[in-house]
Write a protein that holds these residues in place. Structure first.
Motif, PDB file in Angstrom:
ATOM      1  N   VAL A   1      84.215 -24.522 115.851  1.00 19.01           N
ATOM      2  CA  VAL A   1      83.040 -23.907 115.209  1.00 19.01           C
ATOM      3  C   VAL A   1      82.558 -24.701 113.996  1.00 19.01           C
ATOM      4  O   VAL A   1      81.542 -24.331 113.383  1.00 19.01           O
TER       5      VAL A   1
ATOM      6  N   LEU B   1      78.886 -25.937 114.178  1.00 17.28           N
ATOM      7  CA  LEU B   1      77.866 -25.007 114.660  1.00 17.28           C
ATOM      8  C   LEU B   1      76.845 -24.722 113.572  1.00 17.28           C
ATOM      9  O   LEU B   1      77.182 -24.553 112.404  1.00 17.28           O
TER      10      LEU B   1
ATOM     11  N   GLN C   1      73.585 -21.015 116.087  1.00 17.33           N
ATOM     12  CA  GLN C   1      74.579 -21.140 117.153  1.00 17.33           C
ATOM     13  C   GLN C   1      75.775 -20.225 116.897  1.00 17.33           C
ATOM     14  O   GLN C   1      76.295 -19.594 117.822  1.00 17.33           O
TER      15      GLN C   1
END
Length: 344
Positions: free
Chosen positions: A147, A150, A154
């Motif tokens: 992550v 991101l 997103q």
């Protein structure tokens, strides 16, 4: 200058454990009372006797969100992850073996399943939350890397997907991604905490959003819980888990993160020992014996009952805090001896 943790978040950690322990007061100390009231069709009274029940999952999700808030934005190596996991496991094992030894002295024989749960508490799932949390900690290096890049949009999409499959599906008995209290929902809560750390900044607007999320979702939880008791004539409702508890927890987190950062040594000190409250009160040799002392059968005023319950839980937490201070001192002594043996 040494960086110190925001005491608002540490106070929230204490509150999360208070919620969890209050939940156990309703579940274990007042379960028999609520069953009796339901059997005699006193459903409103049964609801009030279980007043703290929905707080447990809110507390669990907050506790994991705090981990996501602190760890989610860091580059955690596998070595660091294993080290943190072993630290958690050492604390779990300490209490697991301690209470096994006490049980072997006080009651005989100890059932085989309890023996294995004590000797291998994670493998045999003595504590569902600890088992899930340990696995989560082992996955943290990979979750964080996944992550890290991101965008906010997103990340929000990822959270939406996780909320649906881990927060809504279990409420309709679809456990393809997670049970209502399973690894999937813990990962979701962790990522909510990470999202806050990465993208949420302190301002009045976010404070109001948090307040609205907490109030609205908590009210929804209690309304649906009451009607589930009426419809199912059962105290084992599941609507207080999942999306509503998750959003309520997120709202409370937003409230505390938007308060002016402060440092109070007492809050930070107490918060470090809150995990022990769960390990002690939910130990398989402690749980029934502990809560059997707090049925309060002589109290019929349910408002007074819940006030007594709150006082009882605060005293239990204080006792566990003091016990864990001793455990912490023992661990420090062992660590000191180990270091001296390595460097004579």
């Amino acid at each position: 200058m040494r960086k110190t943790r925001n005491s608002n978040i540490e106070l929230l950690r204490i509150i999360s454990m208070l919620f969890i322990t209050l939940h156990h007061f309703s579940l274990w100390a007042q379960g028999g009372r609520s069953d009796y009231l339901i059997a005699h069709n006193h459903l409103w009274s049964a609801f009030w006797s279980l007043f703290y029940l929905p707080l447990g999952d809110i507390g669990v999700y907050i506790f994991v969100m705090i981990s996501g808030f602190y760890l989610g934005i860091k580059n955690i190596s596998i070595k660091q992850s294993v080290k943190k996991t072993l630290k958690v496991y050492a604390e779990v094992y300490f209490y697991s073996i301690l209470f096994l030894i006490l049980a072997l002295n006080w009651q005989s024989p100890v059932k085989t399943n309890k023996l294995w749960q004590s000797v291998m508490p994670i493998t045999f799932n003595q504590y569902w939350f600890v088992s899930g949390y340990v696995v989560l900690m082992l996955l943290v290096p990979f979750i964080n890397q996944a992550v890290n890049k991101l965008t906010k949009r997103q990340f929000a999409y990822l959270l939406t997907v996780l909320v649906v499959i881990c927060g809504i599906f279990p409420l309709i008995n679809n456990t393809i991604a997670s049970q209502t209290v399973g690894l999937g929902i813990l990962i979701t809560a962790y990522l909510f905490g990470t999202f806050i750390a990465k993208f949420i900044h302190r301002n009045n607007w976010n404070y109001l959003i948090g307040l609205s999320l907490f109030v609205v979702n908590t009210i929804i939880i209690y309304i649906i819980m009451y009607y589930q008791i009426i419809l199912t004539k059962d105290r084992f409702t599941n609507i207080y888990t999942g999306i509503f508890a998750l959003l309520s927890a997120w709202g409370l987190f937003l409230i505390f993160i938007n308060l002016k950062p402060v440092f109070h040594v007492i809050f930070n000190q107490v918060a470090r020992h809150m995990f022990a409250v769960y390990l002690i009160t939910q130990n398989i040799f402690v749980l029934k014996q502990l809560w059997s002392n707090f049925h309060f059968k002589q109290i019929h005023d349910l408002t007074k009952l819940n006030l007594y319950g709150l006082g009882t839980v605060l005293l239990i937490m204080l006792g566990c805090y003091l016990i864990d201070i001793v455990r912490s001192a023992i661990f420090k002594l062992i660590s000191l001896i180990a270091k001296k043996s390595e460097n004579p």
